[in-house]
Design a protein around this motif. Sequence first.
Motif, PDB file in Angstrom:
ATOM      1  N   SER A  22       1.088  -1.212   0.325  1.00 56.92           N
ATOM      2  CA  SER A  22      -0.331  -0.071  -0.118  1.00 56.92           C
ATOM      3  C   SER A  22       1.252   1.144  -0.095  1.00 56.92           C
ATOM      4  O   SER A  22       0.487   2.653  -0.313  1.00 56.92           O
ATOM      5  N   TRP A  23       1.465   0.985   0.424  1.00 59.41           N
ATOM      6  CA  TRP A  23       2.813   2.561   1.184  1.00 59.41           C
ATOM      7  C   TRP A  23       3.680   2.313  -0.277  1.00 59.41           C
ATOM      8  O   TRP A  23       3.473   3.764  -0.855  1.00 59.41           O
ATOM      9  N   LEU A  24       4.425   1.700  -1.449  1.00 50.82           N
ATOM     10  CA  LEU A  24       5.029   1.558  -2.033  1.00 50.82           C
ATOM     11  C   LEU A  24       4.538   1.501  -3.161  1.00 50.82           C
ATOM     12  O   LEU A  24       4.678   1.885  -4.406  1.00 50.82           O
ATOM     13  N   GLY A  25       3.491   1.145  -3.223  1.00 50.47           N
ATOM     14  CA  GLY A  25       2.730   1.258  -5.235  1.00 50.47           C
ATOM     15  C   GLY A  25       3.584  -0.112  -5.847  1.00 50.47           C
ATOM     16  O   GLY A  25       2.966   0.035  -6.938  1.00 50.47           O
ATOM     17  N   VAL A  26       3.947  -0.697  -5.196  1.00 50.45           N
ATOM     18  CA  VAL A  26       4.530  -2.231  -6.034  1.00 50.45           C
ATOM     19  C   VAL A  26       3.862  -3.458  -5.286  1.00 50.45           C
ATOM     20  O   VAL A  26       3.627  -3.196  -4.287  1.00 50.45           O
ATOM     21  N   SER A  27       3.878  -4.488  -6.211  1.00 49.08           N
ATOM     22  CA  SER A  27       3.245  -5.579  -5.766  1.00 49.08           C
ATOM     23  C   SER A  27       4.380  -6.458  -5.311  1.00 49.08           C
ATOM     24  O   SER A  27       5.404  -5.737  -4.623  1.00 49.08           O
ATOM     25  N   ARG A  28       4.222  -6.952  -4.547  1.00 51.46           N
ATOM     26  CA  ARG A  28       4.909  -8.444  -3.334  1.00 51.46           C
ATOM     27  C   ARG A  28       5.877  -8.827  -3.525  1.00 51.46           C
ATOM     28  O   ARG A  28       6.857  -8.821  -3.331  1.00 51.46           O
ATOM     29  N   THR A  29       6.509  -9.414  -4.832  1.00 53.74           N
ATOM     30  CA  THR A  29       7.646  -9.503  -5.696  1.00 53.74           C
ATOM     31  C   THR A  29       8.217  -8.386  -5.410  1.00 53.74           C
ATOM     32  O   THR A  29       9.237  -8.807  -4.578  1.00 53.74           O
ATOM     33  N   PRO A  30       8.697  -7.482  -6.011  1.00 56.14           N
ATOM     34  CA  PRO A  30      10.256  -6.700  -6.154  1.00 56.14           C
ATOM     35  C   PRO A  30      10.196  -6.185  -4.170  1.00 56.14           C
ATOM     36  O   PRO A  30      11.644  -6.447  -3.614  1.00 56.14           O
ATOM     37  N   ILE A  31       9.179  -5.956  -3.369  1.00 55.61           N
ATOM     38  CA  ILE A  31       9.396  -6.015  -2.033  1.00 55.61           C
ATOM     39  C   ILE A  31       9.973  -7.255  -1.571  1.00 55.61           C
ATOM     40  O   ILE A  31      10.401  -6.767  -0.374  1.00 55.61           O
ATOM     41  N   ARG A  32       9.521  -8.215  -1.440  1.00 55.07           N
ATOM     42  CA  ARG A  32      10.038  -9.102  -0.840  1.00 55.07           C
ATOM     43  C   ARG A  32      11.460  -9.353  -1.531  1.00 55.07           C
ATOM     44  O   ARG A  32      12.179  -9.529  -0.407  1.00 55.07           O
ATOM     45  N   GLU A  33      11.747  -8.820  -2.738  1.00 53.34           N
ATOM     46  CA  GLU A  33      13.198  -9.103  -2.733  1.00 53.34           C
ATOM     47  C   GLU A  33      14.178  -8.006  -2.206  1.00 53.34           C
ATOM     48  O   GLU A  33      15.166  -8.194  -1.839  1.00 53.34           O
ATOM     49  N   ALA A  34      13.439  -6.867  -2.772  1.00 53.77           N
ATOM     50  CA  ALA A  34      14.198  -5.474  -1.647  1.00 53.77           C
ATOM     51  C   ALA A  34      13.813  -6.432  -0.187  1.00 53.77           C
ATOM     52  O   ALA A  34      15.201  -5.266   0.294  1.00 53.77           O
ATOM     53  N   LEU A  35      13.417  -6.815   0.472  1.00 45.16           N
ATOM     54  CA  LEU A  35      13.908  -7.199   1.632  1.00 45.16           C
ATOM     55  C   LEU A  35      15.196  -7.744   2.099  1.00 45.16           C
ATOM     56  O   LEU A  35      15.731  -8.264   2.639  1.00 45.16           O
ATOM     57  N   ALA A  36      14.637  -9.339   0.875  1.00 47.32           N
ATOM     58  CA  ALA A  36      15.910  -9.624   0.857  1.00 47.32           C
ATOM     59  C   ALA A  36      17.328  -9.252   0.856  1.00 47.32           C
ATOM     60  O   ALA A  36      18.365  -9.558   1.513  1.00 47.32           O
ATOM     61  N   ARG A  37      17.505  -8.370  -0.102  1.00 48.90           N
ATOM     62  CA  ARG A  37      18.692  -7.546   0.057  1.00 48.90           C
ATOM     63  C   ARG A  37      18.567  -6.350   1.474  1.00 48.90           C
ATOM     64  O   ARG A  37      19.907  -6.488   1.218  1.00 48.90           O
TER      65      ARG A  37
END
Length: 231
Positions: free
Chosen positions: A45-60
Amino acid sequence: MPVPETQNVSPRSLLRDSAFRLLRDAIVDGTLAPGERLRDNELESWLGVSRTPIREALARLEQAGLVRTRPGRSTTVSPLDLTRTREAQLVVAAMHELAVREAVPLLTGTDIDRMRAANDRFAGALRAGDPDTALLADDEFHAVTVSAAGNQAVVSVLGQLTPVLRRVERLRFSSLSGRASVAQHERIVSLCGAGDAEAAALATRENWHTLQPLLDLPKRREQGAGKQDTA
């Protein structure tokens, strides 16, 4: 999790790098505090992106030590790990030293001008009490020599470890002690312009080692408390 104000991420920025930068910056500036739980639906909701790039960002971010993930349970903002940060600081300093040593023979007049301009922005941000802009300007300053060196191994290592230092860098640039970096940058520019690769490299290493007192302060406090307890 207290969701920050909308960042107005454009459709072209709906990538993991954008999510990574926004999350990293929110952790560094304290918007997302240590122990804060990061929920996928709130981040979407905050970033306006789907779950996949969020999970990739969290992994980094986990690789950088900024978040902790318990598979199937939760992801939270990590507390500052001083041991890991000290280790990263030593490696980052060495990488920038190497980059400058390799870059100096390749620098152009335009490169030197870019370093001076970045340092001017850095100094202005410190005078204005704006540590976030100071961080960006400091990045721009050091990026000139890293780019000129063209050493992809250095780029890779810095990309992995620099985020570990962000919270300590911001703390330094929030204090008066951070203003000493302006003069250090000026010296680096002068040495680069003179073509003195070795002196410029050593001055760069010295500049990055100015983070050391902030990393050693908790240790000195613990040692002081121990002496008081045994007195």
